[in-house]
Design a protein around this motif. Sequence first.
Motif, PDB file in Angstrom:
ATOM      1  N   SER A 115     -44.930 -39.171  71.383  1.00  0.00           N
ATOM      2  CA  SER A 115     -43.576 -39.088  70.860  1.00  0.00           C
ATOM      3  C   SER A 115     -43.390 -37.737  70.184  1.00  0.00           C
ATOM      4  N   SER A 129     -40.675 -36.417  69.258  1.00  0.00           N
ATOM      5  CA  SER A 129     -39.712 -36.503  68.157  1.00  0.00           C
ATOM      6  C   SER A 129     -40.370 -37.053  66.884  1.00  0.00           C
ATOM      7  N   THR A 140     -42.655 -34.418  65.420  1.00  0.00           N
ATOM      8  CA  THR A 140     -41.840 -33.407  64.740  1.00  0.00           C
ATOM      9  C   THR A 140     -41.356 -33.934  63.395  1.00  0.00           C
ATOM     10  N   ARG A 141     -40.910 -35.177  63.359  1.00  0.00           N
ATOM     11  CA  ARG A 141     -40.438 -35.766  62.095  1.00  0.00           C
ATOM     12  C   ARG A 141     -41.554 -35.844  61.061  1.00  0.00           C
TER      13      ARG A 141
END
Length: 78
Positions: free
Chosen positions: A56, A58, A61-62
């Motif tokens: 993942s 995303s 990155t989060r």
Amino acid sequence: MERLNKGCRPFPLDKDRQNRCREVLESYGMTQEELGLHLGVSKQYVSAVIQGRKLSNSTETRIAEFFNLPREAMFPER
């Protein structure tokens, strides 16, 4: 077309990745469960991303942004 065996990972677990994430979490005095609460996801999901069982970009990155780090610092390209 070759099929992957059920339960087969697309790549091996990355211990360096896990160690980097553990060090960052420890430096903030935070658990994977607490990180999950901040991100709105389960501890199990955070663990799976950190271990590399879930891909993942995303979420990676989060997580990195939560700690004000570049994504590549915690999750380098494989």
